[in-house]
Scaffold this motif. Structure first.
Motif, PDB file in Angstrom:
ATOM      1  N   LEU A 226       0.825  -1.207   0.000  1.00 58.31           N
ATOM      2  CA  LEU A 226       0.000   0.000   0.000  1.00 58.31           C
ATOM      3  C   LEU A 226       0.862   1.261   0.000  1.00 58.31           C
ATOM      4  O   LEU A 226       1.999   1.245   0.484  1.00 58.31           O
ATOM      5  N   ASP A 227       0.292   2.347  -0.519  1.00 57.98           N
ATOM      6  CA  ASP A 227       1.009   3.622  -0.524  1.00 57.98           C
ATOM      7  C   ASP A 227       0.604   4.450   0.696  1.00 57.98           C
ATOM      8  O   ASP A 227      -0.108   3.971   1.580  1.00 57.98           O
ATOM      9  N   GLU A 228       1.042   5.696   0.731  1.00 61.22           N
ATOM     10  CA  GLU A 228       0.777   6.575   1.869  1.00 61.22           C
ATOM     11  C   GLU A 228      -0.715   6.842   2.070  1.00 61.22           C
ATOM     12  O   GLU A 228      -1.147   7.219   3.147  1.00 61.22           O
ATOM     13  N   ASN A 229      -1.518   6.670   1.011  1.00 57.73           N
ATOM     14  CA  ASN A 229      -2.966   6.871   1.103  1.00 57.73           C
ATOM     15  C   ASN A 229      -3.694   5.561   1.401  1.00 57.73           C
ATOM     16  O   ASN A 229      -4.914   5.496   1.305  1.00 57.73           O
ATOM     17  N   HIS A 230      -2.930   4.529   1.703  1.00 57.12           N
ATOM     18  CA  HIS A 230      -3.444   3.186   1.991  1.00 57.12           C
ATOM     19  C   HIS A 230      -4.236   2.600   0.821  1.00 57.12           C
ATOM     20  O   HIS A 230      -5.219   1.895   1.016  1.00 57.12           O
ATOM     21  N   GLU A 231      -3.779   2.911  -0.381  1.00 58.61           N
ATOM     22  CA  GLU A 231      -4.336   2.329  -1.592  1.00 58.61           C
ATOM     23  C   GLU A 231      -3.362   1.265  -2.106  1.00 58.61           C
ATOM     24  O   GLU A 231      -2.140   1.457  -2.044  1.00 58.61           O
ATOM     25  N   ILE A 232      -3.892   0.173  -2.619  1.00 56.20           N
ATOM     26  CA  ILE A 232      -3.053  -0.916  -3.109  1.00 56.20           C
ATOM     27  C   ILE A 232      -2.332  -0.486  -4.374  1.00 56.20           C
ATOM     28  O   ILE A 232      -2.954  -0.043  -5.340  1.00 56.20           O
ATOM     29  N   VAL A 233      -0.990  -0.572  -4.345  1.00 54.93           N
ATOM     30  CA  VAL A 233      -0.199  -0.232  -5.528  1.00 54.93           C
ATOM     31  C   VAL A 233       0.357  -1.478  -6.208  1.00 54.93           C
ATOM     32  O   VAL A 233       0.728  -1.425  -7.371  1.00 54.93           O
ATOM     33  N   GLU A 234       0.415  -2.566  -5.448  1.00 48.76           N
ATOM     34  CA  GLU A 234       0.901  -3.824  -6.011  1.00 48.76           C
ATOM     35  C   GLU A 234       0.316  -4.973  -5.206  1.00 48.76           C
ATOM     36  O   GLU A 234       0.142  -4.879  -3.992  1.00 48.76           O
TER      37      GLU A 234
END
Length: 65
Positions: A53-61
């Motif tokens: 997850l990224d800093e916005n807690h969205e899945i990036v991988e």
């Protein structure tokens, strides 16, 4: 299927490895170190899924083992 995740802490100064989105196992100062540990844990516990997850807690991988 167990789920593992790599997520930043509140200030994005460190990265947590979490199992089943419960309490984090460890805090890592580098994202790459956290990903390497999570990959090791997930690959040793198949079937499993790893979400980064990224800093916005969205899945990036997402990876499946």
């Amino acid at each position: 299927m167990k789920e593992y995740s790599v997520t930043p802490n509140k200030n994005a100064e460190g990265w947590y490895v979490k199992i089943e989105d419960v309490a984090p196992t460890d805090l890592y100062s580098k994202k790459d170190d956290a990903i390497a540990e999570a990959e090791k844990l997930a690959s040793n516990d198949t079937p499993s899924r790893l979400m980064i997850l990224d800093e916005n807690h969205e899945i990036v991988e997402e990876k499946k083992y």
